[in-house]
Motif scaffolding. Structure first.
Motif, mmCIF file in Angstrom:
data_model
loop_
_atom_site.group_PDB
_atom_site.id
_atom_site.type_symbol
_atom_site.label_atom_id
_atom_site.label_comp_id
_atom_site.label_asym_id
_atom_site.label_seq_id
_atom_site.Cartn_x
_atom_site.Cartn_y
_atom_site.Cartn_z
ATOM 1 N N LEU A 44 0.828 -1.211 0.000
ATOM 2 C CA LEU A 44 0.000 0.000 0.000
ATOM 3 C C LEU A 44 0.860 1.259 0.000
ATOM 4 O O LEU A 44 0.525 2.248 -0.663
ATOM 5 N N LEU A 45 1.991 1.218 0.741
ATOM 6 C CA LEU A 45 2.852 2.389 0.854
ATOM 7 C C LEU A 45 3.724 2.624 -0.371
ATOM 8 O O LEU A 45 4.305 3.702 -0.522
ATOM 9 N N THR A 46 3.850 1.623 -1.206
ATOM 10 C CA THR A 46 4.662 1.781 -2.414
ATOM 11 C C THR A 46 3.783 1.693 -3.656
ATOM 12 O O THR A 46 3.410 2.692 -4.233
ATOM 13 N N SER A 47 3.421 0.495 -4.032
ATOM 14 C CA SER A 47 2.711 0.272 -5.294
ATOM 15 C C SER A 47 1.403 1.047 -5.396
ATOM 16 O O SER A 47 1.160 1.768 -6.381
ATOM 17 N N VAL A 48 0.533 0.910 -4.400
ATOM 18 C CA VAL A 48 -0.769 1.577 -4.462
ATOM 19 C C VAL A 48 -0.597 3.091 -4.375
ATOM 20 O O VAL A 48 -1.264 3.850 -5.085
ATOM 21 N N LEU A 49 0.332 3.541 -3.544
ATOM 22 C CA LEU A 49 0.556 4.975 -3.366
ATOM 23 C C LEU A 49 0.967 5.664 -4.663
ATOM 24 O O LEU A 49 0.579 6.803 -4.915
ATOM 25 N N VAL A 50 1.743 4.976 -5.497
ATOM 26 C CA VAL A 50 2.225 5.605 -6.741
ATOM 27 C C VAL A 50 1.393 5.199 -7.956
ATOM 28 O O VAL A 50 1.785 5.441 -9.100
ATOM 29 N N GLY A 51 0.252 4.570 -7.702
ATOM 30 C CA GLY A 51 -0.651 4.230 -8.800
ATOM 31 C C GLY A 51 -0.188 3.085 -9.663
ATOM 32 O O GLY A 51 -0.522 3.026 -10.855
ATOM 33 N N ALA A 52 0.575 2.161 -9.076
ATOM 34 C CA ALA A 52 1.066 1.012 -9.841
ATOM 35 C C ALA A 52 0.901 -0.262 -9.020
ATOM 36 O O ALA A 52 1.882 -0.933 -8.683
ATOM 37 N N PRO A 53 -0.344 -0.625 -8.664
ATOM 38 C CA PRO A 53 -0.564 -1.780 -7.788
ATOM 39 C C PRO A 53 -0.044 -3.081 -8.397
ATOM 40 O O PRO A 53 -0.184 -3.311 -9.593
ATOM 41 N N ILE A 54 0.557 -3.910 -7.542
ATOM 42 C CA ILE A 54 1.057 -5.220 -7.961
ATOM 43 C C ILE A 54 0.164 -6.327 -7.421
ATOM 44 O O ILE A 54 -0.255 -7.212 -8.163
ATOM 45 N N THR A 76 -5.262 -11.125 -10.254
ATOM 46 C CA THR A 76 -6.282 -11.150 -11.313
ATOM 47 C C THR A 76 -5.649 -11.475 -12.665
ATOM 48 O O THR A 76 -6.267 -11.264 -13.698
ATOM 49 N N GLY A 77 -4.381 -11.967 -12.627
ATOM 50 C CA GLY A 77 -3.792 -12.518 -13.849
ATOM 51 C C GLY A 77 -2.601 -11.812 -14.443
ATOM 52 O O GLY A 77 -1.980 -12.314 -15.373
ATOM 53 N N ASP A 78 -2.217 -10.615 -13.958
ATOM 54 C CA ASP A 78 -1.083 -9.893 -14.526
ATOM 55 C C ASP A 78 0.192 -10.315 -13.803
ATOM 56 O O ASP A 78 0.470 -9.850 -12.698
#
Length: 350
Positions: free
Chosen positions: A241-251, A257-259
């Motif tokens: 949440l503090l990295t990927s989601v915060l910068v708009g690039a969720p992993i 969901t397949g990516d």
């Protein structure tokens, strides 16, 4: 007489130049190759061999396959003086996070504290390097990384979250900086592979089968379990949440969901002690704290009392004088690439 293969001992500067030459042949610019080699040799010199020059062949493969971008266009976006997002354009992690660390220091000099998120990089390497780079400037460095799910989550079947690491570096005046660099996993994936190769049982509660069942059998183990159970898995999710989601690039969400495309994100924070008081007094107090810790009576059987980063700093000094030992398999992989491209560094047998 031992049949154990001899490690190759290489001076740090030679190993750095050798690694940089290989990475440049692999497609990186001379500057980016040197930056990446710096991170690998820093880790190898401190004894973190899993993130040292053993990573060079893997990075060359990432570049050859196009997973890592050999000619990235790094951009910095910012709407506030103390915060920024660096879009890495799939640059190798050492390139992206070194730039982010320097950006965080520059901003923190003006604002007292600054954070730089890193979006769309690949394998960050040893994140202790980047917070240490911040600490070298007299600032406190904090870093988080999120990546592809490869670790269990308490109560979930199979791999759910990443072995996301945390690193903190605090400068001192006389002592080596405190450097805490830890993953949220009980055991590294590399340790599981090593146990499988040697047939050594794994520690209880360290690894699990594909469906999440804990096992000590290295042949059955496919993923590590989180450090401290729910604590480690919770930390990993928080770092996402503090990295990927915060910068708009969720992993995490896109992976499930397949990516499955490989990528990592990060957040680096720099704190200037001068913004909180007298920086000289801060450094002196850090030294006093570390000295007090080391003066405490050691437990029975303990080799001594050490703070995080102390022993690796001592190893770095030792290997800086004597050279860095490179495992036979790693040296063979490096030299095979070098002969292919006609680029060899100096070395001698340990």
């Amino acid at each position: 007489m031992s049949d154990t293969p001899t490690k190759t001992l290489v001076p740090a500067d030679d190993l750095r130049a050798f690694s940089a030459a290989l990475l440049e042949k692999g497609g990186l610019s001379a500057e980016h190759a040197r930056t990446t080699a710096d991170v690998f040799v820093w880790a190898a010199q401190r004894g973190v061999d899993s993130h040292g020059t053993a990573r060079v062949p893997a990075y060359l493969d990432l570049l050859a396959k196009g997973v890592a971008n050999a000619d990235p266009h790094l951009t910095v976006e910012s709407t506030a003086p103390a915060a920024a997002v660096l879009d890495a354009d799939r640059a190798p992690g050492p390139v992206a996070l070194t730039a982010a660390a320097d950006e965080a220091v520059r901003r923190a000099r003006d604002t007292g504290i600054a954070s730089v998120g890193v979006r769309r990089t690949v394998h960050t390497g040893a994140i202790g390097y980047y917070v240490s780079r911040i600490a070298e400037q007299g600032l406190v460095g904090i870093g988080f990384v999120a990546g592809m799910p490869n670790m269990g989550y308490t109560g979930v079947q199979g791999a759910a979250v990443a072995t996301s690491p945390l690193a903190i570096a605090v400068p001192a005046r006389e002592h080596a900086p405190l450097l805490l660099d830890m993953a949220t996993a009980t055991i590294a994936l590399g340790k599981i592979r090593q146990a499988k190769a040697s047939g050594t049982p794994l520690p209880e509660g360290a690894a699990a089968t594909a469906d999440g069942t804990p096992t000590t059998d290295p042949e059955q183990a496919v993923m590590p379990l989180p450090l401290g159970g729910a604590k480690g898995s919770g930390m990993s999710l928080a770092f996402e949440l503090l990295t990927s989601v915060l910068v708009g690039a969720p992993i995490f969400a896109s992976f499930h969901t397949g990516d499955r495309a490989h990528r990592q994100n990060a957040l680096l924070i720099a704190l200037d002690p001068a913004a909180f008081g007298d920086p000289t007094a801060f450094l002196a107090a850090v030294d006093d704290t570390l000295t007090t810790l080391k003066s405490l009576p050691p437990a029975e059987g303990a080799a001594g009392v050490f703070y995080p980063g102390e022993r690796s700093a001592a190893k770095a000094a030792e290997r800086g004088e004597k050279g860095i030992p490179v495992a036979p398999k790693v040296w063979r992989e490096l030299t095979e690439r070098a002969y292919m491209w006609g680029s060899m560094g100096r070395c001698h047998e340990a």
